[in-house]
Motif scaffolding. Structure first.
Motif, PDB file in Angstrom:
ATOM      1  N   ILE A 139       0.869  -1.183   0.000  1.00 29.18           N
ATOM      2  CA  ILE A 139       0.000   0.000   0.000  1.00 29.18           C
ATOM      3  C   ILE A 139       0.902   1.227   0.000  1.00 29.18           C
ATOM      4  CG2 ILE A 139      -1.843   1.249   1.168  1.00 29.18           C
ATOM      5  CD1 ILE A 139      -2.756  -1.342   2.431  1.00 29.18           C
ATOM      6  N   ASP A 140       0.776   2.039  -1.052  1.00 27.66           N
ATOM      7  CA  ASP A 140       1.677   3.158  -1.263  1.00 27.66           C
ATOM      8  C   ASP A 140       0.983   4.491  -1.010  1.00 27.66           C
ATOM      9  OD1 ASP A 140       4.215   4.357  -2.565  1.00 27.66           O
ATOM     10  OD2 ASP A 140       2.590   5.263  -3.709  1.00 27.66           O
ATOM     11  N   PHE A 141       1.395   5.154   0.062  1.00 25.17           N
ATOM     12  CA  PHE A 141       1.038   6.546   0.328  1.00 25.17           C
ATOM     13  C   PHE A 141       2.344   7.278   0.612  1.00 25.17           C
ATOM     14  CE2 PHE A 141      -3.151   4.753   0.913  1.00 25.17           C
ATOM     15  CZ  PHE A 141      -4.002   5.774   0.498  1.00 25.17           C
ATOM     16  N   SER A 142       3.234   7.258  -0.374  1.00 24.92           N
ATOM     17  CA  SER A 142       4.570   7.817  -0.183  1.00 24.92           C
ATOM     18  C   SER A 142       4.624   9.252  -0.692  1.00 24.92           C
ATOM     19  CB  SER A 142       5.600   6.917  -0.880  1.00 24.92           C
ATOM     20  OG  SER A 142       5.318   6.776  -2.266  1.00 24.92           O
ATOM     21  N   THR A 143       5.599   9.563  -1.520  1.00 25.39           N
ATOM     22  CA  THR A 143       5.752  10.914  -2.062  1.00 25.39           C
ATOM     23  C   THR A 143       5.763  10.846  -3.580  1.00 25.39           C
ATOM     24  OG1 THR A 143       8.172  10.805  -2.116  1.00 25.39           O
ATOM     25  CG2 THR A 143       7.139  11.585  -0.064  1.00 25.39           C
TER      26      THR A 143
END
Length: 232
Positions: A46-50
């Motif tokens: 799950i990607d909530f990066s930049t």
């Protein structure tokens, strides 16, 4: 499931909290360095990066056959390339500007209303979004998705935040206190107005929706959306 979290800010921490209550394990929490990741132990990422990190995070997962749920904005110019890499590796991918289950129902309601009013020229649409003061981008990704849903189903050609032309949708962005997110669409004529509105009470709905998507994508191959997850 064994979940890897790319990005461990407020959303990543909320994902960890809710994920554990739903019986999942968080096997990796990656904020900056993604060089030493054991992809063999990951069921879903799950990607909530930049914006700078998202494309590499996502495509590295695809190349290791790890499905990805992503809510990171600001990297979408590379979306088609990411989808191509996903398909080439027979992986799976869901991107959403907003994972809230209620917001995704709201997206479909918005499109239906736009279709119904498309031929009623006396109604002019406007869109307003309000978020907390820490949200620096404007308009929100959700507001843009709502505007695009109207454009696809009505006579509008685009959207703007400043002065608009006759066939453009005006979007107003407000940053107030700790508001998680409120989106309002108004169709107004000289005699009345029709309004639909979604109000988020907290951030938990965003994290829950991403986890529901992660659970749904297990065993699947291809490119999907929250519309698929919710069978809308």
């Amino acid at each position: 499931m064994n979940i890897a979290l790319f990005g461990y800010g407020k959303m990543g921490q909320m994902l960890e909290k809710i994920g554990i209550t739903r019986g999942h394990q968080i096997v990796a929490k990656i904020d900056v360095d993604n060089a030493n990741i054991d992809y063999s132990n990951i069921d879903v990422a799950i990607d909530f990066s930049t914006p700078d990190a998202a494309f590499e995070n996502i495509t590295n997962c695809f190349e290791h056959n790890v499905p990805v749920i992503s809510g990171t904005t600001g990297w979408l110019s590379k979306m088609n390339e990411a989808k191509s890499i996903c398909n080439r590796n027979k992986s799976a991918f869901i991107y959403a500007s907003n994972f809230s289950l209620g917001v995704n129902i709201f997206f479909e309601l918005n499109k239906s209303l736009a279709k119904m009013i498309a031929n009623l020229e006396q109604y002019k649409v406007s869109l307003e979004e309000t978020h907390h003061t820490q949200k620096l981008d404007a308009p929100s990704g959700t507001a843009i998705t709502l505007a695009e849903g109207i454009i696809e189903n009505a006579v509008y050609s685009g959207w703007k935040m400043d002065e608009v032309e006759e066939n453009e949708i005006p979007i107003t962005s407000k940053r107030i206190g700790k508001v998680p997110g409120t989106h309002t669409i108004t169709y107004e004529s000289l005699v009345d107005a029709i309004e639909i509105k979604h109000t988020a009470h907290n951030r938990e709905g965003f994290a829950l929706g991403a986890l529901v998507a992660a659970e749904w994508i297990q065993g699947k191959t291809g490119i999907f959306s929250m519309k698929d997850v919710l069978n809308l």
